[in-house]
Design an enzyme around this catalytic site. Structure first.
Site, short mmCIF file in Angstrom:
data_model
loop_
_atom_site.label_atom_id
_atom_site.label_comp_id
_atom_site.label_asym_id
_atom_site.label_seq_id
_atom_site.Cartn_x
_atom_site.Cartn_y
_atom_site.Cartn_z
N LYS A 170 0.92 -1.32 -0.20
CA LYS A 170 -0.05 -0.06 -0.10
C LYS A 170 0.94 1.17 0.10
O LYS A 170 1.93 1.42 0.84
CB LYS A 170 -1.01 0.17 1.33
CG LYS A 170 -1.78 -1.28 1.29
CD LYS A 170 -2.81 -1.31 0.34
CE LYS A 170 -3.76 -2.49 0.57
NZ LYS A 170 -4.99 -2.45 -0.49
N HIS A 302 -9.91 -9.64 -6.73
CA HIS A 302 -9.46 -8.99 -5.75
C HIS A 302 -9.75 -9.88 -4.41
O HIS A 302 -10.95 -9.91 -4.37
CB HIS A 302 -10.19 -7.64 -5.83
CG HIS A 302 -10.17 -6.56 -4.48
ND1 HIS A 302 -11.03 -6.83 -3.72
CD2 HIS A 302 -9.30 -6.11 -4.10
CE1 HIS A 302 -10.67 -6.06 -2.60
NE2 HIS A 302 -9.70 -5.54 -2.82
#
Length: 370
Positions: A170, A302
């Site tokens: 991230k 995902h």
């Protein structure tokens, strides 16, 4: 004459349940932080078999299924999941098809497909039509709350223990620190592919600059949601200015095929993503993947790896599946049959009917939302 159906071959729906599990350490991405994840579990029965489905969302999804969808489910044909899927889409028309309504339908749809396969005593992938016997995964987590040591250890485990050929971290919550974290990631994974995900934290100019630097300095080859996936014009502009071979990916918040069509028609992505727990279950996922294939765009799934496994083995244009830390931890804790990676891949158990998962009620009970 109208056919008479055996009463035991009509759908019956149990009460959906929500379970909230704390994270194993604080987690955050480019735009939000969280300390727990909620899974909503659905069981649907017919003919002496039980189908399992679930979604990751708010506990209110369980109430939506029980209060709005259940009367459409009960008495339906277990051998016609897409017919029920259409009826459920109609049921949520006035509240909107996206968000929690789509999560709810996704959980129900995966349960009905699981049930149909069990009634036919087939693995779900066999029922859908297998195109492959395994799928490639990439390690995903790398939360912005991690210390340098946590980040390096997690990425190292995925590459050296699970055999992942790619990992994702991230970025975006603290742009000044991102270069340092990307450097740590590159050292931890060696020559493996490095992905980054901003979760919509950037604007267009910042995303282009960040993508170029990440590609040149650390070989980052995948940039996910640099801006919000709702900003289709922004994604299109960023994609046009990213250096090769960096790919732009988005789609995890696709709730229906129309949202996928908009991303594809505007040439906003190099790789389209979708999530079986959000986009309408098996029925919705296959529609989205087929649409991407019609645009000659590869497809990547995902999160929720255990639930995706069988359906993805039937997808023609599959690139890979996200091995997301949170969901892997929950699925291995609460479901018998959750896949274990070998050499960066997971494979369905063809000795088991349906999706091969069994919910462990006793293990989940302490986390029940009342």
């Amino acid at each position: 004459r109208k056919p008479v159906r055996r009463p035991d071959l009509l759908l019956h729906a149990g009460t959906p349940q929500a379970f909230t599990l704390p994270t194993d350490s604080p987690e955050a991405d480019g735009t939000m932080a969280w300390s727990a994840t909620t899974v909503i579990v659905v069981h649907i029965t017919a003919g002496g078999c039980t189908g399992l489905g679930y979604t990751y969302s708010d506990a209110a999804v369980a109430r939506l299924i029980e209060g709005t969808l259940k009367h459409r489910i009960v008495g339906s044909d277990p051998f016609a999941p897409t017919k029920l899927w259409d009826a459920l889409q109609t049921a949520v028309r006035n509240m909107g098809r996206a968000g929690m309504a789509a999560n709810a339908i996704s959980a129900v749809d995966t349960a009905v497909w699981d049930l149909k396969a069990k009634l036919l005593d087939l693995p779900l992938v066999t029922l859908l039509g297998a195109r492959r016997d395994h799928i490639e995964i990439y390690g995903s987590g790398g939360f912005t709350t991690y210390s340098d040591q946590q980040l390096a250890q997690q990425l190292h485990r995925w590459v050296h223990d699970a055999g992942c050929r790619a990992v994702k971290i991230k970025v975006g919550s603290n742009p000044a620190r991102d270069p340092h974290r990307l450097e740590i990631a590159r050292r931890a994974i060696g020559d493996a592919a490095l992905f980054m995900d901003a979760n919509g934290a950037m604007d267009v100019k910042a995303a282009i600059a960040s993508g170029r630097r990440a590609m040149e300095a650390w070989g980052v080859c995948w940039f996910e949601e640099p801006v919000s996936s709702d900003d289709i014009e922004g994604l299109t502009a960023i994609r046009a200015h990213l250096p090769a071979p960096m790919e732009l990916a988005a789609g995890e918040y696709i709730y229906n095929v129309d949202m996928a069509r908009q991303l594809l028609a505007c040439h906003a992505v190099d790789v389209l993503q979708a999530d079986i727990t959000r986009c309408g279950g098996v029925s919705g996922l296959l529609r989205v993947a087929d649409l991407a294939d019609a645009f000659h765009i590869p497809f990547s799934a995902h999160c929720a790896p255990a639930l995706h496994l069988h359906a993805l083995c039937a997808v023609r244009n599959l690139r890979h599946l996200e091995w997301f830390h949170d969901h892997v931890r929950i699925e291995q804790r609460l479901f018998d049959g959750a896949p274990i990676p070998h050499d960066g891949r997971i494979a369905p158990d063809l000795a088991q009917p349906g999706c091969g998962l069994t919910f462990r009620h006793a293990d989940a009970a302490p986390f029940a939302v009342h």
